[in-house]
Write an enzyme that holds these catalytic residues in place. Structure first.
Site, PDB file in Angstrom:
ATOM      1  N   LYS A  33       0.835  -1.214   0.000  1.00  0.00           N
ATOM      2  CA  LYS A  33       0.000   0.000   0.000  1.00  0.00           C
ATOM      3  C   LYS A  33       0.865   1.259   0.000  1.00  0.00           C
ATOM      4  CE  LYS A  33      -2.101  -1.206   3.777  1.00  0.00           C
ATOM      5  NZ  LYS A  33      -1.499  -2.538   3.936  1.00  0.00           N
ATOM      6  N   THR A  34       1.842   1.266   0.888  1.00  0.00           N
ATOM      7  CA  THR A  34       2.700   2.445   0.973  1.00  0.00           C
ATOM      8  C   THR A  34       3.499   2.596  -0.319  1.00  0.00           C
ATOM      9  OG1 THR A  34       2.807   2.174   3.364  1.00  0.00           O
ATOM     10  CG2 THR A  34       4.503   3.555   2.366  1.00  0.00           C
ATOM     11  N   ASP A 225      -1.905   7.844   3.665  1.00  0.00           N
ATOM     12  CA  ASP A 225      -1.511   6.483   4.061  1.00  0.00           C
ATOM     13  C   ASP A 225      -2.172   6.163   5.405  1.00  0.00           C
ATOM     14  OD1 ASP A 225      -0.280   4.035   3.988  1.00  0.00           O
ATOM     15  OD2 ASP A 225       1.770   4.779   4.256  1.00  0.00           O
ATOM     16  N   GLU A 226      -2.315   4.883   5.718  1.00  0.00           N
ATOM     17  CA  GLU A 226      -2.884   4.454   7.006  1.00  0.00           C
ATOM     18  C   GLU A 226      -4.233   5.140   7.273  1.00  0.00           C
ATOM     19  OE1 GLU A 226      -1.338   2.163   8.786  1.00  0.00           O
ATOM     20  OE2 GLU A 226       0.813   2.299   8.311  1.00  0.00           O
ATOM     21  N   GLN A 256      -5.818  -3.261  10.478  1.00  0.00           N
ATOM     22  CA  GLN A 256      -4.731  -2.650  11.238  1.00  0.00           C
ATOM     23  C   GLN A 256      -5.166  -1.355  11.912  1.00  0.00           C
ATOM     24  OE1 GLN A 256      -0.669  -2.869   9.467  1.00  0.00           O
ATOM     25  NE2 GLN A 256      -1.753  -3.552   7.657  1.00  0.00           N
ATOM     26  N   ARG A 614       4.886  -7.369  11.126  1.00  0.00           N
ATOM     27  CA  ARG A 614       6.100  -6.555  10.945  1.00  0.00           C
ATOM     28  C   ARG A 614       7.282  -7.438  10.549  1.00  0.00           C
ATOM     29  NH1 ARG A 614       3.945  -3.029   9.281  1.00  0.00           N
ATOM     30  NH2 ARG A 614       2.129  -4.343   9.540  1.00  0.00           N
TER      31      ARG A 614
END
Ligand SMILES: Nc1ncnc2c1ncn2[C@@H]1O[C@H](COP(=O)(O)OP(=O)(O)OP(=O)(O)O)[C@@H](O)[C@H]1O
Ligand SMILES: [Mg+2]
Length: 773
Positions: A33-34, A225-226, A256, A614
């Site tokens: 995504k990033t 983002d996020e 998330q 992560r």
């Protein structure tokens, strides 16, 4: 240049190449995504969109810098420089410096950090004569923060019967007054707290259509983002700014969403399609970050949540090792296991420290890990907790600098008006505060006008106050020409702060002095950095803004190689080859405070999903059977989250036979060890804590009797004494070889071995499984 598009898979290309208009990418962890956001910005620029017209909002400023760097590589740095990228707070602080005057704020407004806000609230509660056990300043601060993030102003608060009733029920009928006083005092001090940066931006954009229009035209392309963790205030800003051109691209993962306690609202994702017309919806399914075992284990966890969007995450990466679960009798032993395991990986695979992260639910868990890492001489850095800039001595120097920029800054003034001691006592300060409130002026202004008000302050004290004002003014004059470093060094010396700690002479005092030197070094770096960018004088005001808004990750310059220690919340968006999630225990993770509703528990589970995802190569989950919490030794049960992982992906490291001696033997984690000593057990809920394993006291006794047992080491290798240079050996994995050199002693004894297959390896003897031939 078009080549960079080929660094994307087909599913990623689609949103990157999406034409104008709103689009949303919802996808699981590690699916790019990033990366999509980053490449989309590069793509827009390559198609002729001016960097000035792009706004990108990220979770940390560090993430923004990394994205900018990648974009620079693709489109060139001179162009990328003009991109507006950063956290919501840092971007809108900049905007408010330009247009905040319309709301009555000076352009040099101070940003109050949480500590400043709490100190101010605590002073207000005291001044109002309220019971500080009922009106707890931290709770009050949380409440005010959540009002602000929901755009509930003081007026709106008083118009909301539900809120009034809730506070009355909670025996806090005067919340509204505190809120009002707090807002007034911040305003008078020319200060905004973190939440104001968003609230005031909203106010600006709603009250001043010409300002809104200016920024709508400037930010024709907005990327977030996020997105799952935006709060209402942030949502409204994005909505307003993108309203004209509708070129809004958001990426996120509902699985998330972990900041609802700070007002993050997952419905922002769910409603996106209602908020905009013709939304391009994209999904990414392939995870590039993690091994298959990690991806599958993470999928099996999140499947336990009811409230989630359907999503597929798969990977073509290799299976990788199992998720390793390890149990220790105490938290201290848990720390030793983690440090030992990191040490082994480092030795065996020659890895830098930066490949490892230890993640925990709460900051206080770091201590045991730190102790263990220090004993092993493994450098680490803690993110979060009390940050460098919040240390007393640093804040003292910064407070002087803040006053130079904005003398109305009340919290800064209160901190240092009598530090170093200059005979200005509390009763004088109380009188000044009362006068300031009475005349609706700042304390600094009251001091400037002491001659004109009758304050019953004796002439000696008046002179001291006058000297203080003169000193600050002399700094202000200096600030007109000197750069930030010259000014700060002068301030640290002239005010006597440096001398104060030097005089102290204790190791603590010296440490503080060194910290101030470190701060000055930081300012010097900043000045030089600014000089490279432009010829303009590096301004201390800008440095102070950076500091106020620096998230902890931002200090990570990547220069030195350290193991990262942080809370899971902070780790969002990051990745590390090896991840240790520690404290996997009921009441700790999931947290005891977040188990009363399904929603809370699901948020904890999402947090666990974030933690596990992560990891790139290997994840460890560790828990202790007993742990010191709030100064007491408490029994702990393994976290339910461990049980929720599909057993297929787990390997239990806790050796059953040597259970009694668990703390004394670290299990080989490289599989070189005789597997029969391990049994694959799934930790059982309700395992009697430390049933037959020694407690801390017994351990201490054991260590006394047999000190070498107390050292947290692996199995002492029986071949060790017979080994010498020239010995022929057989290694379970590397085969036959000859020892060329032996170095180190005790636990650190290593052998350099030339194996018949051609490799020369240095092995730590206490771990290496060698047979002497
Ligand atoms: N097409 C690709 N080819 C190779 N590597 C990729 C590709 N897409 C993403 N990656 C890599 O995979 C990792 C995860 O990507 P990224 O951080 O963008 O994922 P994300 O969806 O933002 O993750 P998170 O949900 O944790 O924020 C990064 O190291 C990234 O460089
Ligand atoms: Mg990401």
């Amino acid at each position: 240049m078009e080549n960079y598009i080929n660094e994307l898979n087909e599913a990623q290309k689609a949103p990157v190449l999406h034409k104008d208009g709103p689009l949303m990418v919802i996808a699981g962890a590690g699916s790019g995504k990033t990366r999509v956001l980053t490449y989309r910005i590069a793509y827009l620029m390559s198609k002729g969109v001016d960097a000035f017209n792009i706004l990108s909002l990220t979770f940390t400023n560090k993430a923004a810098r990394e994205m900018k760097k990648r974009i620079s590589d693709i489109v060139g740095s001179s162009e990328a420089k003009n991109l507006m990228m950063g956290t919501f707070h840092s971007v809108f602080a900049k905007l408010l410096r330009f247009d905040g005057d319309k709301l009555g704020y000076p352009s040099n407004f101070t940003i109050y950090d949480t500590q400043d806000s709490q100190r101010l609230l605590s002073a207000i509660i005291k001044e109002m004569g309220l019971d500080k056990d009922i009106y707890k300043y931290k709770q009050v601060q949380n409440r005010i923060s959540s009002y602000k993030n929901s755009l509930i102003t003081v007026k709106a608060y008083y118009n909301n019967p539900d809120l009034l009733e809730a506070d009355a029920m909670a025996k806090k009928p005067r919340m509204g007054e505190i809120y009002q006083n707090y807002v007034d005092r911040c305003f008078k001090a020319g200060a905004m707290d973190f939440d104001d940066l968003l609230l005031r931006t909203n106010e600006l954009l709603t009250r001043f259509p010409e300002v809104l229009s200016k920024y709508q035209n400037r930010f024709r392309y907005i990327l977030v983002d996020e997105y799952q963790d935006t709060n209402h205030s942030q949502y409204l800003i994005v909505k307003a700014l993108s309203d004209k051109f509708q070129n809004i691209c958001v990426v996120g993962d509902d699985a998330q969403s972990i900041y609802s306690f700070r007002g993050a609202n997952i419905s922002n994702i769910l409603n996106f399609q209602k908020d905009y017309d013709n939304v391009g919806m994209y999904r990414l399914e392939q995870n590039y970050r993690s091994t298959r075992n990690i991806v599958n284990a993470a999928n099996s966890i999140i499947a336990n949540n009811k409230n989630q969007l359907e999503k597929v995450v798969w990977t073509s990466n290799e299976d990788g090792p199992m998720i390793k679960v390890h149990q220790s009798p105490t938290d201290a032993e848990e720390g030793r296991f983690v440090a030992g395991s990191i040490f082994e990986h480092k030795m065996q695979e020659q890895l830098p420290n930066g490949n490892f992260a230890v993640l925990y639910r709460t900051n206080s868990q770091s201590r045991a890990i730190e102790d263990a890492l220090r004993k092993r001489d493994i450098p680490y850095r803690i993110y979060g907790g009390l940050s460098f800039y919040q240390r007393k001595e640093i804040k003292d120097v910064l407070s002087y600098l803040r006053l130079v920029i904005n003398p109305k800054d009340e919290e800064a003034l209160k901190r240092i008006i009598n530090f170093p001691a200059r005979g200005i006592g509390q009763s004088t300060m109380d009188k000044l505060t009362v006068a300031a409130n009475h005349y609706n002026r700042s304390i600094f202004e009251v001091i400037e006008n002491l001659d004109r008000i009758d304050l019953k302050i004796n002439s000696g004290t008046k002179r001291k106050l006058g000297d203080f004002v003169t000193m600050i003014k002399s700094f202000q004059i200096m600030n007109e020409s000197a750069d930030a470093f010259v000014l700060s060094e002068h301030v640290a010396k002239k005010t006597g702060v440096l001398l104060e700690f030097k005089k102290d002479g204790t190791p603590e005092g010296i440490g503080k002095m060194e910290n101030i030197e470190e701060l000055l070094n930081g300012i010097k770096d900043f000045v030089e950095g600014q000089r490279e960018l432009a010829d303009a004088k590096a301004d201390i005001g800008e440095f102070l803004e950076d500091v106020a808004l620096a998230t902890d990750l931002d200090k990570d310059t990547g220069d030195d190689d350290r193991v990262a220690l942080m809370t899971i919340h902070l780790a969002k968006g990051l990745e590390f080859p090896y991840v240790y999630v520690v404290g996997m225990e009921e009441d700790l993770f999931p947290s005891a405070m977040s188990m009363s509703t399904r929603n809370e528990l699901e948020e904890e589970r999402r947090l666990f999903y974030v933690a596990l995802t992560r990891a790139e190569k290997q994840a460890y989950l560790t828990f202790a059977q007993t742990r010191y919490r709030w100064g007491k030794l408490v029994d702990a049960e393994p976290s339910r989250f461990i049980e929720e992982i599909d057993e297929k992906y787990i390997e239990n490291l806790t050796p059953i036979k040597s259970h009694r001696y668990t703390p004394l033997i670290d299990v080989d984690i490289f599989g070189d060890m005789d597997k029969s000593r391990l049994r694959q057990i799934k930790p059982m809920k309700g395992t009697p804590p430390s049933g037959n394993s020694p407690n801390e006291n017994q351990l201490r006794k054991l260590r006394k009797l047999k000190p070498e047992l107390g050292v947290p080491v692996g199995n002492t290798n029986s071949v060790d004494p017979n080994l010498s240079e020239g010995s022929l050996v057989n290694h379970t994995r590397f085969g036959r070889g000859q020892v060329i050199k032996i170095e180190g002693v005790g636990n650190d004894k290593k052998a350099e071995i030339k194996f018949d297959k051609g490799d020369i390896k240095k092995l730590l003897l206490r771990f290496a499984k060698l047979e002497v031939l």
